[in-house]
Write an enzyme that holds these catalytic residues in place. Structure first.
Site, PDB file in Angstrom:
ATOM      1  N   ASP A  77      53.493  82.356  68.935  1.00 34.69           N
ATOM      2  CA  ASP A  77      53.763  82.060  70.349  1.00 34.69           C
ATOM      3  C   ASP A  77      55.236  82.968  69.893  1.00 34.69           C
ATOM      4  OD1 ASP A  77      52.766  80.005  71.245  1.00 34.69           O
ATOM      5  OD2 ASP A  77      53.998  78.259  70.554  1.00 34.69           O
ATOM      6  N   MET A 103      65.767  73.558  76.805  1.00 33.85           N
ATOM      7  CA  MET A 103      65.364  73.726  78.134  1.00 33.85           C
ATOM      8  C   MET A 103      66.319  73.509  79.364  1.00 33.85           C
ATOM      9  SD  MET A 103      61.068  73.284  76.789  1.00 33.85           S
ATOM     10  CE  MET A 103      60.743  72.373  75.467  1.00 33.85           C
ATOM     11  N   LYS A 125      54.869  84.770  76.029  1.00 32.50           N
ATOM     12  CA  LYS A 125      54.814  85.500  77.021  1.00 32.50           C
ATOM     13  C   LYS A 125      55.183  87.263  76.784  1.00 32.50           C
ATOM     14  CE  LYS A 125      56.617  81.858  79.575  1.00 32.50           C
ATOM     15  NZ  LYS A 125      57.496  81.285  79.686  1.00 32.50           N
TER      16      LYS A 125
HETATM   17  N1  SAH Z   1      59.238  73.429  68.898  1.00 34.39           N
HETATM   18  C1  SAH Z   1      60.242  74.278  68.749  1.00 34.39           C
HETATM   19  C2  SAH Z   1      61.073  74.282  70.763  1.00 34.39           C
HETATM   20  C3  SAH Z   1      60.036  74.489  71.025  1.00 34.39           C
HETATM   21  S1  SAH Z   1      60.567  74.457  73.219  1.00 34.39           S
HETATM   22  C4  SAH Z   1      61.824  73.649  68.384  1.00 34.39           C
HETATM   23  O1  SAH Z   1      61.347  72.692  67.647  1.00 34.39           O
HETATM   24  O2  SAH Z   1      62.908  74.359  67.807  1.00 34.39           O
HETATM   25  C5  SAH Z   1      60.841  75.824  73.755  1.00 34.39           C
HETATM   26  C6  SAH Z   1      62.570  75.553  73.997  1.00 34.39           C
HETATM   27  O3  SAH Z   1      64.469  74.858  72.409  1.00 34.39           O
HETATM   28  C7  SAH Z   1      63.836  76.627  74.249  1.00 34.39           C
HETATM   29  O4  SAH Z   1      64.417  76.467  76.063  1.00 34.39           O
HETATM   30  C8  SAH Z   1      65.304  76.278  73.648  1.00 34.39           C
HETATM   31  O5  SAH Z   1      66.004  75.201  74.742  1.00 34.39           O
HETATM   32  C9  SAH Z   1      65.137  75.396  72.572  1.00 34.39           C
HETATM   33  N2  SAH Z   1      64.864  76.653  71.384  1.00 34.39           N
HETATM   34  C10 SAH Z   1      64.332  77.381  70.725  1.00 34.39           C
HETATM   35  N3  SAH Z   1      64.672  78.381  70.149  1.00 34.39           N
HETATM   36  C11 SAH Z   1      65.775  78.432  70.289  1.00 34.39           C
HETATM   37  C12 SAH Z   1      67.145  78.668  69.028  1.00 34.39           C
HETATM   38  N4  SAH Z   1      66.401  80.022  68.406  1.00 34.39           N
HETATM   39  N5  SAH Z   1      67.806  78.524  69.436  1.00 34.39           N
HETATM   40  C13 SAH Z   1      68.215  78.072  70.999  1.00 34.39           C
HETATM   41  N6  SAH Z   1      67.696  77.565  71.395  1.00 34.39           N
HETATM   42  C14 SAH Z   1      66.677  77.350  70.416  1.00 34.39           C
END
Ligand code: SAH
Length: 248
Positions: free
Chosen positions: A35, A168, A56
């Site tokens: 992903d 998000m 993407k």
């Molecule tokens: N399953 C993921 C979340 C996916 S939704 C998890 O548990 O982290 C995607 C959102 O996760 C992004 O828009 C952001 O808000 C957050 N996110 C994912 N990776 C990130 C990172 N390295 N730093 C900050 N926010 C992150």
């Protein structure tokens, strides 16, 4: 005999935050579907697997979920061991439940491997303890963006007294700010905005509920980012301990 699908959390970015179980599952996988937001560095644990990018950044304009479902099913029905790598934890805004259910309905077994979610990793990397005795008795992980475009009940969340970790949220700062103020949070409530948590490109902006939007604009906050909102953000204990450890 159909194969198996591993739904694996790859953690927030730092490849060292992968679990040992994820490493084992990747080692078993013949096909790996990766992903967006997964650090490709973790692919070192599956050097011979066929890698399919379904995000993407892989060149596709966000692969439709239905296509991903079908692809997993096709390889599993060929008897292959499939690993689906997701950023953070697969069950935190990661659709692992949906995918597991969809596969089970078609007779394919799957197993979920937890990952460290971005909110936890980001907070720790910035010296923030999400719960703190006498300051916050809990933490709420919430997404500001939903498929049906509905907003969370921000005023109700404000009333929980828990630390809020917002995923998000970059494009919804005005709404978050207004909703939490309506719910009674103080203008001075500290906020940390953490971009690219746990990666070398990590950036952190400290602000307050009052100045959230202005500060985010000055900082040019970009996704992926999380917001940590609550009094724990203003507490120095963990930060001091971390800087002490860094000096040692
Ligand atoms: N399953 C993921 C979340 C996916 S939704 C998890 O548990 O982290 C995607 C959102 O996760 C992004 O828009 C952001 O808000 C957050 N996110 C994912 N990776 C990130 C990172 N390295 N730093 C900050 N926010 C992150």
């Amino acid at each position: 005999m159909s194969g198996k699908v591993w739904l694996i959390g790859a953690g927030p970015g730092d490849p060292e935050l992968l679990t040992l179980k994820a490493v084992r599952a990747l080692g078993e996988a013949e096909v790996v579907m990766i992903d967006d937001l997964v650090n490709p560095a973790v692919l070192e644990h599956c050097p011979t697997a066929r890698v399919i990018r379904v995000g993407k950044r892989g060149g596709c304009r966000s692969t439709p979920q239905a296509f991903i479902h079908r692809l997993m099913l096709r390889y599993a029905r060929q008897g292959r061991c499939v690993a689906r790598l997701k950023g953070g934890d697969p069950c935190i805004f990661g659709r692992a439940g949906e995918e597991a259910e969809w596969l089970a309905a078609r007779g394919v077994s799957s197993e979920i491997v937890n990952g460290i979610t971005a909110g936890l990793a980001g907070a720790t990397a910035c010296g923030i303890s999400l719960t703190l005795r006498g300051v916050a008795r809990g933490v709420t992980l919430v997404t500001a963006h939903t498929q049906d475009d509905s907003a969370p009940n921000w005023p109700a969340l404000a009333a929980t007294g828990t630390t809020l970790v917002v995923y998000m949220g970059v494009a919804r700062l005005a709404e978050i700010q207004q909703g939490l103020l309506d719910g009674g949070l103080a203008l001075t409530t500290p906020v940390a905005m953490i971009e690219n948590a746990s990666l070398p490109s990590q950036r952190e902006c400290r602000s307050t509920l009052q100045d959230l939007q202005v500060d985010a604009a000055l900082f040019q906050l970009r996704s992926p980012a999380i917001l940590v909102i609550g009094e724990v953000v203003g507490q120095a204990a963990l930060q001091q301990a971390l800087s002490f450890a860094a000096q040692a």
